[in-house]
Design a protein around this motif. Structure first.
Motif, PDB file in Angstrom:
ATOM      1  N   PRO A  73      22.119 -33.509 -45.377  1.00 27.54           N
ATOM      2  CA  PRO A  73      20.891 -32.929 -44.817  1.00 27.54           C
ATOM      3  C   PRO A  73      20.538 -33.470 -43.435  1.00 27.54           C
ATOM      4  O   PRO A  73      19.983 -32.736 -42.601  1.00 27.54           O
ATOM      5  N   TYR A  76      23.443 -32.015 -41.018  1.00 29.68           N
ATOM      6  CA  TYR A  76      23.358 -30.557 -40.800  1.00 29.68           C
ATOM      7  C   TYR A  76      21.976 -30.059 -41.234  1.00 29.68           C
ATOM      8  O   TYR A  76      21.836 -29.370 -42.251  1.00 29.68           O
ATOM      9  N   TRP A  80      20.820 -27.242 -44.246  1.00 30.91           N
ATOM     10  CA  TRP A  80      20.082 -27.707 -45.419  1.00 30.91           C
ATOM     11  C   TRP A  80      18.725 -27.004 -45.538  1.00 30.91           C
ATOM     12  O   TRP A  80      18.315 -26.616 -46.638  1.00 30.91           O
ATOM     13  N   ASN A  81      18.039 -26.810 -44.441  1.00 31.98           N
ATOM     14  CA  ASN A  81      16.672 -26.274 -44.477  1.00 31.98           C
ATOM     15  C   ASN A  81      16.625 -24.748 -44.473  1.00 31.98           C
ATOM     16  O   ASN A  81      15.619 -24.163 -44.865  1.00 31.98           O
ATOM     17  N   ARG A 212      20.214 -22.280 -50.330  1.00 35.34           N
ATOM     18  CA  ARG A 212      20.397 -23.010 -49.077  1.00 35.34           C
ATOM     19  C   ARG A 212      21.768 -22.650 -48.523  1.00 35.34           C
ATOM     20  O   ARG A 212      22.730 -22.494 -49.275  1.00 35.34           O
ATOM     21  N   LEU A 214      23.822 -24.461 -47.061  1.00 40.67           N
ATOM     22  CA  LEU A 214      24.781 -25.502 -47.421  1.00 40.67           C
ATOM     23  C   LEU A 214      25.381 -25.248 -48.804  1.00 40.67           C
ATOM     24  O   LEU A 214      26.521 -25.633 -49.083  1.00 40.67           O
ATOM     25  N   GLU A 215      24.616 -24.574 -49.675  1.00 34.83           N
ATOM     26  CA  GLU A 215      25.091 -24.326 -51.034  1.00 34.83           C
ATOM     27  C   GLU A 215      26.230 -23.307 -51.071  1.00 34.83           C
ATOM     28  O   GLU A 215      26.982 -23.262 -52.044  1.00 34.83           O
ATOM     29  N   ASP A 223      16.675 -29.854 -55.028  1.00 36.55           N
ATOM     30  CA  ASP A 223      15.802 -30.005 -53.869  1.00 36.55           C
ATOM     31  C   ASP A 223      15.778 -31.451 -53.393  1.00 36.55           C
ATOM     32  O   ASP A 223      15.810 -31.724 -52.195  1.00 36.55           O
ATOM     33  N   ILE A 225      18.113 -34.033 -53.136  1.00 37.75           N
ATOM     34  CA  ILE A 225      19.579 -34.038 -53.212  1.00 37.75           C
ATOM     35  C   ILE A 225      20.121 -35.266 -53.928  1.00 37.75           C
ATOM     36  O   ILE A 225      21.220 -35.251 -54.485  1.00 37.75           O
TER      37      ILE A 225
END
Length: 762
Positions: A73, A76, A80-81, A212, A214-215, A223, A225
């Motif tokens: 997070p 990147y 992440w957000n 997200r 990233l997922e 949430d 992590i």
């Protein structure tokens, strides 16, 4: 900059759009960004940071510890957000809709309408304009875009938020696509509404979820992590029953890390969507979305006339069509599509004008159009299919009914239903959206071109005779295309073909599907991107096949086809024939699974010849157990041998060919079949007696039947017409199936050309 792949463009688009309804940047900047990425040019300065992170995502190294995961997070923050939408949907209960009516034009129309929605209309939501050598889709796609914006009129428009690169795949009756985070529900609703608006009665379902960004690379994350169930925890608790239920059971400890990494990927997101899809399809509540608990229903009344299927109230009596049918609105749609599929773009027929309906199908590009385009680009296949110059110049019509298909094949037709093997297992190993996209394209190309080749090499236009319907547009002496492609979608195939070439067609489809994926057959303009070769696992004939002949070892394909073939009279009710063909396909698939345990990945084919509609009262498996399996003095005898592997089917066809060349008397063929039920020795004695009396063909029969299929397992003798299964301790025979097909199967004077290394054009 190099040209960027479509998935990176899709993620960049969603990053740049943002999580809200209104985009973070102007639409002009977003479109310039996509154009630059597609052309390999410099992107606008304000989105360069977004593009960089999206590109880094494609090369992200998997964090093998929770500590490394916790750092992502910070490293990147945008990935992440930021959120991205993922939507999955398509038609459900497809066979119920397609085979609801008994007439071939209605079935053709139902299939064509579903194909049109899936292949043209849903991609048009994403501003995709199909490429076609025959038709211009520009106007129609603009109309679809207008429909989307009128029905989902929030600002900005849904169509403005969608671009072609967002589609991961749209084949096989389903679509999987990204979208900006706030548009998931609207897109899912649009998919369901389009199916209902166009078909009235077809079931459909679509679901969306936000993740997200990233997922999309690492699977579902918490949430917080730090609380994500990660590799160290999995290594400690992999034997826990709940963990096993989610990740699968581990037999080899060395594969713990590999199993975890495979699961924590984009595949975990699609699995969640599939669960949501099944819940919504079952009628469960979906927050902020219209319910699916009340699918479209058309009330009937005891004093109103129903349509031909007795399902809905008829709204029109069509005097211009054969039989002067009463049709409901949904059947009129199917019949209109079926009519348009025969003629392409045409004027609205008089019978449809008289109904007063304003619904129009638009452009319908039939499978026959696509097949003819394939022939146009491949002169060898074109020459093989059309043969004489007369067939290439004379008008070739399309069969209007099963009667027409039966009249060019000794009053018998064959239904072929094929479905891919090992697809689920292969998909479980897919980690990225890019691999999903490539897999879908590879399977679609392999399936489509395998069918085209099989039809081109085994069929040709046939002259129809014996047509008595005065209203029929096909007359005696006309040439017709002797097949019907009901559907080719993803890894599913459903065809109706002449009975005399059914097994050859089914065999070639299975062979060429694997050959294309292994790149033994090259398709011009198509690149097979996935790796489908089974590593360190050569196919050894004697280990997997029942014939005695040794064949050369060759590489195996991870994916293959299981096929059911039903050969039956043309007047067999189509819904009944479809059900039996589905049973045969499942039987072949079950056989393929059992062979895979011993290292065989190839295709399998089960077939059944039904010369009487009343032959089977329940199902094929039960019929075989009760009527074709007997206990003779302690020896278990099976009077059939299906299913077959593809190499076995090849040898089976050669055995029929040997019998035909030997001119084995039909009366004796049937006598030996009758003796099968009297026991092993009685059948063998009569077989050898009749074989030695043959005036010609003894050597060919001995080589292609006895020596190939019937050598004894414990000595050097033959036990024809039987073969012995050591594992099951059962005697089985191919003789009965040979006799059933002896008069139906036809072989050409010249063999099909070798296609294993040739270049095939698109």
């Amino acid at each position: 900059m190099d040209k960027t792949n479509s998935i990176t463009i899709a993620i960049t688009w969603c990053l740049a759009w943002g999580d809200k309804r209104e985009p973070q940047y102007s639409l002009e900047v977003l479109r310039q960004m996509c154009e630059a990425l597609n052309d390999g040019k410099e992107v606008p300065e304000e989105v360069q940071a977004l593009v960089k992170q999206a590109q880094e995502l494609q090369h992200l190294e998997f964090p093998d510890t929770l500590e490394k995961l916790k750092q992502l997070p910070e490293k990147y923050p945008l990935l992440w957000n930021s959120k991205i939408g993922l939507v999955y949907g398509g038609a459900t209960k497809i066979k119920q809709y397609v085979f609801e009516e008994s007439k071939l034009p209605d079935i053709r129309g139902a299939s064509g309408l579903l194909d049109k929605i899936n292949l043209v209309e849903l991609p048009a939501f994403f501003n995709v304009i199909p490429e076609s050598p025959h038709y211009n889709y520009n106007i129609e796609c603009r109309e679809i875009k207008r429909w989307v914006n009128e029905n989902f009129d929030k600002k900005p428009n849904l169509s403005d938020a969608l671009i072609p690169e967002l589609i991961i795949y749209s084949t096989g009756g389903n679509i999987l696509a990204f979208c900006p985070a706030d548009f998931g529900d609207d897109l899912a609703n649009a998919i369901e509404k389009r199916y209902t608006q166009r078909t009235l009665t077809a079931n459909s379902c679509a679901v969306g979820e936000t993740f997200r960004i990233l997922e999309t690379s690492l699977g579902l994350l918490r949430d917080n992590i730090e609380k994500t169930f990660w590799l160290e925890k999995y290594q400690q608790e992999y034997q826990n029953s709940i963990v096993e239920a989610y990740f699968g059971k581990i037999d080899d400890i060395s594969k713990i890390e590999e199993t975890f990494i495979k699961h924590k990927s984009f595949n975990e997101l699609t699995t969640k969507l599939a669960i949501r899809f099944n819940q919504r399809r079952s009628g469960n509540y979906s927050e902020n979305r219209p319910t699916r608990r009340y699918p479209p229903m058309f009330e009937t009344h005891p004093y109103l006339r129903r349509d031909e299927g007795e399902k809905r109230s008829a709204i029109a009596h069509i005097h211009q069509l054969i039989g002067k049918p009463h049709l409901s609105e949904s059947v009129i749609y199917k019949r209109r599509i079926g009519d348009r599929a025969k003629t392409g773009i045409s004027e609205t027929p008089k019978w449809y004008q008289d109904t007063g309906l304003e619904w129009e199908p638009g452009i319908i590009e039939s499978w026959l159009d696509k097949f003819e385009y394939f022939l146009h680009n491949n002169s060898e296949q074109r020459q093989k299919y059309y043969g004489s110059q007369n067939a290439q110049t004379k008008e070739i019509k399309i069969a209007q009914s099963l009667t027409h298909l039966g009249k060019v094949s000794n009053n018998y037709v064959a239904y072929i239903y094929a479905d891919g093997n090992n697809m689920g297992g292969f998909i479980q190993n897919i980690r990225t959206p890019q691999e999903y996209q490539e897999f879908s394209q590879d399977v679609e190309n392999a399936t489509k071109y395998a069918v085209y080749q099989a039809l081109a090499y085994n069929l040709h236009p046939r002259e129809i005779k014996g047509i008595s319907e005065a209203e029929s547009k096909v007359k005696d002496g006309d040439l017709i295309h002797p097949f019907e492609i009901i559907t080719i979608g993803g890894d599913d195939i459903f065809l109706i073909v002449p009975a005399d070439k059914a097994l050859q067609i089914a065999k070639m489809i299975g062979e060429q599907f694997e050959n294309i994926l292994l790149e033994k057959v090259k398709i011009s303009g198509v690149k097979i991107k996935g790796k489908y070769k089974v590593d360190n696992n050569l196919l050894v004939a004697n280990k997997h096949h029942r014939f005695a002949e040794t064949i050369s070892e060759e590489a195996q394909c991870k994916l293959s086809m299981s096929t059911g073939v039903l050969i039956t009279a043309y007047n067999t009710p189509i819904y009944y024939a479809e059900d039996l063909t589905n049973q045969l396909m499942k039987s072949a698939k079950k056989y393929a699974k059992s062979l895979k345990e011993n290292g065989y990945y190839g295709g399998t084919i089960d077939f059944f010849t039904m010369k009487s509609v009343t032959m089977i009262s329940s199902n094929i498996e039960e019929f075989r157990k009760q009527a074709l399996t007997i206990d003779n003095r302690g020896a278990k005898l099976k009077l059939y041998s299906a299913p077959y592997t593809i190499p076995e089917l090849d040898k089976f066809l050669k055995s029929i060919y040997a019998l035909q060349k030997a001119e084995f008397p039909k009366s004796q063929l049937y006598q030996i079949r009758g003796f099968l039920e009297r026991g092993k020795r009685t059948a063998s004695l009569n077989y050898y007696y009749f074989r030695h009396r043959l005036k010609k063909g003894q050597d060919a029969l001995k080589a292609d039947f006895e020596d190939k299929w019937c050598p004894a397992k414990t000595n050097k003798g033959n036990i024809a017409p039987w073969m012995y299964d050591l594992k099951e301790e059962t005697y089985e025979t191919i003789w009965r199936e040979i006799v059933d097909l002896f008069d139906l199967i036809r072989f050409s004077d010249t063999e099909s050309p070798q296609t294993s290394h040739q270049e095939i054009a698109r």
